[in-house]
Design a protein around this motif. Structure first.
Motif, PDB file in Angstrom:
ATOM      1  N   VAL A   1      40.625  42.983  46.349  1.00  0.00           N
ATOM      2  CA  VAL A   1      41.840  42.809  46.598  1.00  0.00           C
ATOM      3  C   VAL A   1      42.823  44.297  46.683  1.00  0.00           C
ATOM      4  O   VAL A   1      42.193  44.926  45.725  1.00  0.00           O
ATOM      5  N   THR A   2      43.574  44.421  47.627  1.00  0.00           N
ATOM      6  CA  THR A   2      44.389  45.761  47.384  1.00  0.00           C
ATOM      7  C   THR A   2      45.937  45.126  47.683  1.00  0.00           C
ATOM      8  O   THR A   2      46.286  44.097  47.724  1.00  0.00           O
ATOM      9  N   GLU A   3      46.714  45.972  47.153  1.00  0.00           N
ATOM     10  CA  GLU A   3      48.315  45.792  47.260  1.00  0.00           C
ATOM     11  C   GLU A   3      48.736  45.424  48.467  1.00  0.00           C
ATOM     12  O   GLU A   3      49.709  44.557  48.550  1.00  0.00           O
ATOM     13  N   SER A   4      48.065  45.822  49.518  1.00  0.00           N
ATOM     14  CA  SER A   4      48.363  45.516  50.852  1.00  0.00           C
ATOM     15  C   SER A   4      48.229  44.167  51.120  1.00  0.00           C
ATOM     16  O   SER A   4      48.772  43.518  52.443  1.00  0.00           O
ATOM     17  N   ASN A   5      47.522  43.409  50.438  1.00  0.00           N
ATOM     18  CA  ASN A   5      47.678  41.963  50.720  1.00  0.00           C
ATOM     19  C   ASN A   5      48.700  41.325  50.309  1.00  0.00           C
ATOM     20  O   ASN A   5      48.664  40.090  50.660  1.00  0.00           O
TER      21      ASN A   5
ATOM     22  N   GLU B   1      57.411  42.617  40.809  1.00  0.00           N
ATOM     23  CA  GLU B   1      56.689  43.669  41.975  1.00  0.00           C
ATOM     24  C   GLU B   1      55.514  44.288  41.416  1.00  0.00           C
ATOM     25  O   GLU B   1      54.747  44.728  42.433  1.00  0.00           O
ATOM     26  N   ASN B   2      55.134  44.317  40.193  1.00  0.00           N
ATOM     27  CA  ASN B   2      53.918  44.764  39.834  1.00  0.00           C
ATOM     28  C   ASN B   2      52.933  43.556  39.464  1.00  0.00           C
ATOM     29  O   ASN B   2      51.921  44.013  39.076  1.00  0.00           O
ATOM     30  N   ALA B   3      53.313  42.441  40.220  1.00  0.00           N
ATOM     31  CA  ALA B   3      52.378  41.518  39.722  1.00  0.00           C
ATOM     32  C   ALA B   3      50.899  41.686  40.699  1.00  0.00           C
ATOM     33  O   ALA B   3      49.873  41.506  40.042  1.00  0.00           O
ATOM     34  N   PRO B   4      50.900  42.158  41.656  1.00  0.00           N
ATOM     35  CA  PRO B   4      49.767  42.639  42.785  1.00  0.00           C
ATOM     36  C   PRO B   4      48.906  43.479  41.792  1.00  0.00           C
ATOM     37  O   PRO B   4      47.762  43.488  41.671  1.00  0.00           O
TER      38      PRO B   4
END
Ligand code: NDP
Length: 330
Positions: free
Chosen positions: A15-19, A307-310
């Motif tokens: 998984v990446t933050e861009s997902n 906003e920091n959940a990913p």
């Protein structure tokens, strides 16, 4: 305005933050029979990786553009349902968002005077109930038996080992790194904990389980499951609760020691905690009693802000968490 995180794309491998994508939307107004909840805590759980996929599973995945799935703990701010009033503390199937509005029947009222609200997402919530039923009903440990649990410092694993101790067993954990293993033994009271990252897993686990392994509560899969299979006793029981080492893998791990199931006449059973929904009150009661009595210790890993959940989920899947992973939303 409501802030929420939606699924922007399906990951391939890690998984990446861009997902993910952060969005804002108006806060909904409750209709008849509905309740508006302000979320204070969001639970991050390994199963969320499975929902970021179109692969067939026990629950349908999240669609692109949909709010990421997840459970929250929060406070009722407005209610048009007779069972809820403003100020009530609840857990809700909100997903990754600051506010949730929906049918009152989907909420669970919790008594936050007995334990911190966040605990109802962890040792007194879904992970705690998973540990309880997977240990009690599937592992069925008898006093004096040896129970091994992987991901032992985590939300589920930490409860499994403490239940095994409370029920008179030898509890042996497997965890990544010295700090986690020290915590599992010194703080949680397990008899031993093996650092799988230090190498020699088979020899170290064998030394920690001189009478072999009667019960394995498996959270990780892969090499850890394969190695422990070699140490199982005749008529041992294995709870397949999670296979986190495979969740981001493009090819699943191939077990080599399947033969142990045959020669040792093992019972191996997969579990999904929802199957015990009728008996949740039993687990909730027993786990709360242990927490209040100081017999169930618990630790949390907290990231701040929706906003920091990913980042929090990615860290959880890599083992950066130390205890139950949460997002503090306020
Ligand atoms: P944890 O709090 O245990 O966090 C996950 C931990 O998994 C990490 O801290 C890490 O610990 C470990 N881990 C991650 N990757 C690997 C790897 N490649 N090899 C070994 N360990 C790894 O999470 P939970 O307690 O919430 O969940 C534990 C398991 O239980 C998961 O597999 C989850 O899917 C499953 N689960 C299943 C349920 C069901 O109904 N079947 C319900 C709830 C959870 P370390 O640093 O020690 O490696």
């Amino acid at each position: 305005m409501n802030k929420r995180v939606v699924l922007a794309s399906y990951p391939e491998g890690w998984v990446t933050e861009s997902n993910f994508r952060l969005e804002t939307a108006p806060i909904p107004k409750p209709g008849e029979g509905e309740v508006l909840v302000k979320n204070l805590w969001l639970s991050l759980d390994p199963y969320m990786r499975g929902r970021m996929s179109q692969q067939k599973s026990y629950v349908k995945g999240v669609e692109i553009g949909e709010v990421m799935t997840g459970e929250t703990a929060g406070e009722v701010v407005e209610s048009k349902h007779p069972k809820f009033k403003p100020g009530d503390k609840v857990t809700a199937p909100s997903g990754w968002q600051l506010h949730w509005c929906g049918k009152g029947e989907m909420l669970t009222k919790v008594d936050a005077s007995k334990a911190p609200l966040s605990y109802f997402l962890g040792c007194l919530g879904m992970p705690g109930r998973t540990a309880y039923f997977g240990t009690k009903d599937i592992c069925q440990p008898k006093p004096g038996e040896t129970v091994v649990v992987s991901a032992a410092s985590g939300a589920v694993g930490s409860v499994v080992g403490q239940l095994a101790k409370a029920w008179g067993c030898r509890a042996v954990g497997i965890a990544g790194g010295k700090a986690k293993c020290d915590y599992v033994v010194k703080e949680l009271g397990f008899d031993a904990c093996i650092d799988y990252k230090a190498g020699n897993l088979y020899d170290n686990l064998k030394a920690a389980c001189p009478k072999g392994v009667d019960c394995l509560f498996e959270n990780v899969g892969g090499e850890i499951l394969d190695t422990t299979l070699r140490l199982m006793n005749v008529r041992g029981r294995i709870t397949i609760c999670g296979l986190i080492s495979d969740y981001n893998a493009k090819e699943p791990y191939g077990l080599k020691n399947f033969r142990s199931i045959l020669v040792n006449r093992l019972t191996v059973r997969g579990m999904i905690v929802f199957d015990w929904v009728e008996r949740y009150p039993e687990a909730n009661r027993d786990l709360l009693e242990l927490v209040i009595g100081g017999k169930l210790k618990y630790r949390e890993s907290v990231v701040q802000g929706i906003e920091n959940a990913p980042k929090g989920l990615i860290g959880l899947l890599k083992g950066d968490n130390f205890g139950k992973q949460l997002v503090k939303l306020t």
